[in-house]
Design a protein around this motif. Structure first.
Motif, PDB file in Angstrom:
ATOM      1  N   TYR A 192      14.928  -8.913   1.008  1.00 15.42           N
ATOM      2  CA  TYR A 192      13.652  -9.158   1.672  1.00 15.42           C
ATOM      3  C   TYR A 192      12.894  -7.840   1.776  1.00 15.42           C
ATOM      4  CZ  TYR A 192      15.699 -13.612   3.176  1.00 15.42           C
ATOM      5  OH  TYR A 192      16.284 -14.839   3.216  1.00 15.42           O
ATOM      6  N   ILE A 193      11.635  -7.852   1.362  1.00 18.37           N
ATOM      7  CA  ILE A 193      10.762  -6.686   1.494  1.00 18.37           C
ATOM      8  C   ILE A 193       9.607  -7.086   2.405  1.00 18.37           C
ATOM      9  CG2 ILE A 193       9.265  -5.051   0.308  1.00 18.37           C
ATOM     10  CD1 ILE A 193      11.003  -5.278  -2.121  1.00 18.37           C
ATOM     11  N   VAL A 194       9.533  -6.456   3.572  1.00 22.71           N
ATOM     12  CA  VAL A 194       8.524  -6.779   4.583  1.00 22.71           C
ATOM     13  C   VAL A 194       7.452  -5.703   4.554  1.00 22.71           C
ATOM     14  CG1 VAL A 194       8.112  -7.239   7.019  1.00 22.71           C
ATOM     15  CG2 VAL A 194      10.300  -7.885   5.985  1.00 22.71           C
ATOM     16  N   THR A 195       6.199  -6.122   4.307  1.00 22.46           N
ATOM     17  CA  THR A 195       5.068  -5.203   4.213  1.00 22.46           C
ATOM     18  C   THR A 195       3.921  -5.753   5.053  1.00 22.46           C
ATOM     19  OG1 THR A 195       5.732  -4.735   1.930  1.00 22.46           O
ATOM     20  CG2 THR A 195       3.593  -3.913   2.636  1.00 22.46           C
ATOM     21  N   SER A 196       3.275  -4.858   5.786  1.00 19.04           N
ATOM     22  CA  SER A 196       2.173  -5.296   6.639  1.00 19.04           C
ATOM     23  C   SER A 196       1.020  -5.848   5.797  1.00 19.04           C
ATOM     24  CB  SER A 196       1.677  -4.137   7.507  1.00 19.04           C
ATOM     25  OG  SER A 196       1.138  -3.114   6.695  1.00 19.04           O
ATOM     26  N   LYS A 197       0.318  -6.815   6.377  1.00 15.96           N
ATOM     27  CA  LYS A 197      -0.792  -7.457   5.667  1.00 15.96           C
ATOM     28  C   LYS A 197      -1.889  -6.451   5.343  1.00 15.96           C
ATOM     29  CE  LYS A 197      -4.109 -11.256   6.109  1.00 15.96           C
ATOM     30  NZ  LYS A 197      -4.590 -12.366   6.990  1.00 15.96           N
ATOM     31  N   SER A 198      -2.125  -5.536   6.271  1.00 13.05           N
ATOM     32  CA  SER A 198      -3.180  -4.539   6.034  1.00 13.05           C
ATOM     33  C   SER A 198      -2.855  -3.654   4.840  1.00 13.05           C
ATOM     34  CB  SER A 198      -3.373  -3.672   7.290  1.00 13.05           C
ATOM     35  OG  SER A 198      -2.147  -3.013   7.621  1.00 13.05           O
ATOM     36  N   TYR A 199      -1.556  -3.357   4.648  1.00 16.51           N
ATOM     37  CA  TYR A 199      -1.176  -2.521   3.503  1.00 16.51           C
ATOM     38  C   TYR A 199      -1.266  -3.301   2.190  1.00 16.51           C
ATOM     39  CZ  TYR A 199       1.529   0.532   0.484  1.00 16.51           C
ATOM     40  OH  TYR A 199       1.930   1.344  -0.544  1.00 16.51           O
TER      41      TYR A 199
END
Length: 594
Positions: A272-279
């Motif tokens: 799982y790779i979790v990345t912020s929506k803004s990024y």
């Protein structure tokens, strides 16, 4: 002329024509800008968003594939061990206590089999062989964290899908370490024991690292954490991920973070790779805002540019009108000045071409200087070795001459002549491994006359060695070290063996002796000096490690000048196979080790 001026209408004709040009250009500009806005919104922003999401999925797949490849490598390693029939014979020979002679002999032979199967790279923490009852029989390294028994695993292995399907399983120990476990089974299906490979926890952490502005979680089928980046601190928990039927994909979580996931079919682990929506949407929003700003600025600039462009476009007409108004019978031959001096682009192009030429000259000079520097450093390092070699050989020849051995002196002079020709001919050029081994044979032939039957030596020969390049005088100094230091307190017969292996783009050299071995702490001192030397020929003079008064650091750094990060060097004593030590040099023809 008065009638002509009235038909021209004074300045009214000029103003009307300039306005017409201005409005026409503005209309065309608005059409172009409208098309550009549609293009940005539908053909740039939306594909860019999809591309960003696809890159996240590809990154998750890449991490998952890397872990699958790592587990596949352990599978291949276990199969190499099982392909050795001696494993079955050793495990079927009976139950021997570990401290008995039979038990120690079996453990040593199993370790030899594991060492041959592992090869030069070691991406595992340890390897253990258990009997049918789950008791440890032999371990490669013998780490303190190894499970002493496989009984807990044997009780639950029937529940593991990969154990029944592929013959192996990934077992989580109570200490949360992961082991690759395979049954030691012959072609008839008879089980003799079990092989457990302790996976490198640091390698699992590195597999999840290196993804900027994202958090990576690797979970097993029971949703227990395998690894994460960054490492979870005390008290932190793994977030709850959405349950999906798909093997891979991406979705927007409840906390407005994008989650890309990929499940490995081989290991059952999910990345799982979790990345912020803004990024994730940062590049998309940047393109959107820049497009709006660019269109606004372009419209404002276009108003000003078109105004002055239409004004300059009508300048020849205004000049013509001015000349017509001044024409009379006395100056009928007056002509308008239509010459243009706008040659700045031509001058800029000429200046740019000159800049490129000067830049190319600077690059060529820099490459030449770097090449000369490497040659000078290699020559300086080699110069420290050659005089020492010549001094020792001449000393041996003088002893033979004093003893009246004319035939021996003649033969030794021939070998010395061949060696000197090898040393001084084209000293800046690299040589083949075959040539270096041939020079070492000349040296040992010279030494043989001094020690006669007390010295035995063996050097590998193969046509494949002609394809391997290395600096001059690399193997002979280590052999000379054996002669001068390894046999001081050892009774003859003295043996020196030079083995060479070539496989999978790697080549390995082992110089082995049956002498005294290195003193305690000496090996660590040598390896630390090599690690701290930073390839500098002039930095070594205060940090010499004894090898016939020249230095192991010297020889290894000459190899590093050529192979850089593609070189591995090691020294170790023979703790279980008699006396002596081995110098190991491993290099890759293409791939960096670190």
């Amino acid at each position: 002329m008065a009638i002509f001026n009235r038909k021209m209408g004074g300045g009214r004709y000029q103003v009307s024509l300039q306005t017409k040009f201005f409005l026409t250009f503005m209309f065309l500009l608005l059409i172009v800008l409208g098309c550009f806005l549609v293009y940005v919104n539908f053909l740039v922003i939306q594909p860019l968003k999809e591309k960003t999401e696809n890159e996240m999925k590809m990154t998750a797949a890449k991490v998952s594939d890397q872990l699958s490849l790592y587990i596949n490598n352990q599978n291949q390693l276990s199969q190499r061990i099982l392909s050795n029939k001696d494993v079955f014979l050793l495990l079927s020979g009976g139950d021997y206590p570990g401290m008995t002679l039979e038990g120690l002999t079996r453990s040593r032979r199993l370790k030899d089999i594991m060492f041959q199967a592992i090869g030069p790279s070691l991406n595992i923490e340890d390897m253990i062989i258990y009997d049918l009852k789950g008791a440890e029989v032999a371990s490669y390294i013998g780490g303190a964290g190894n499970p002493t028994s496989l009984v807990p695993f044997l009780k639950e292995n029937g529940k593991l899908a990969t154990w029944n399907a592929s013959g192996y399983a990934l077992y989580r120990q109570p200490s949360n370490r992961i082991s690759f476990v395979r049954a030691i089974m012959n072609q008839n299906g008879q089980v003799y024991g079990y092989l457990a490979i302790q996976l490198d926890q640091e390698y699992l952490r590195r597999s999840a690292a290196g993804i900027a502005d994202s958090i990576v979680y690797i979970l097993d089928p029971e949703h227990q954490l395998i690894s994460s980046s960054p490492v979870l601190q005390e008290g932190q928990k793994v977030p709850d991920f959405a349950v999906t039927q798909a093997v891979n994909g991406i979705y927007l979580g409840s906390n407005q973070n994008y989650v890309a996931y990929d499940k490995s079919a081989q290991t059952g682990w999910t990345t799982y790779i979790v990345t912020s929506k803004s990024y994730v949407l940062g590049p998309v929003n940047t393109v959107k805002y820049i497009s709006i700003l660019l269109i606004t600025a372009l419209i404002l600039f276009s108003f000003v540019f078109i105004y002055f462009s239409t004004k300059n476009l009508l300048l020849p007409i205004r000049k013509l009108r001015s000349q017509i108004l001044r024409i009379n019978y006395s100056n009928m031959n007056v002509k308008a000045d239509t010459r243009s001096n706008n040659n700045e682009l031509i001058q800029l192009n000429e200046a740019f071409q000159e800049l490129l030429e000067r830049l190319q000259e600077s690059i060529d000079r820099e490459k030449l200087a770097l090449h000369e520097e490497v040659k000078a450093r290699n020559s300086a390092l080699q110069a420290q070795i050659a005089p020492h070699f010549i001094h020792n050989v001449l000393y041996l020849i003088s002893i033979a001459a004093q003893e009246g051995k004319n035939t021996v002196v003649s033969e030794m002079c021939k070998h010395l002549s061949d060696s000197l020709r090898y040393i001084v001919s084209s000293p800046y050029q690299h040589v083949t491994l075959t040539e270096e081994l041939k020079h070492t044979q000349h040296y040992l032939s010279l030494i043989q006359h001094n020690f006669e039957d007390d010295l035995e030596w063996e050097i590998d020969e193969d046509e494949r060695f002609d394809l391997i390049q290395l600096p001059r005088l690399v193997i002979q100094p280590f052999v000379e070290n054996c002669i001068e230091h390894a046999f001081k307190n050892t009774d003859p017969t003295w043996k020196i063996t030079v083995r060479v292996k070539v496989y999978n783009g790697l080549w390995a050299i082992e110089i082995r002796d049956n002498g005294d071995g290195f003193e305690p702490g000496r090996i660590k001192e040598i390896l630390d000096n090599i690690h701290d030397s930073d390839l500098g020929a002039y930095e070594l003079q205060n940090n010499i490690s004894g090898i016939g008064n020249m230095g192991i650091v010297n020889t290894v750094n000459r190899l590093k000048l050529m192979y850089k990060n593609r070189l591995f060097f090691n020294v170790y004593n023979h703790t279980e196979e008699g006396n002596g030590a081995t110098v190991q040099i491993i290099a890759s023809l293409s791939k960096d080790f670190y």
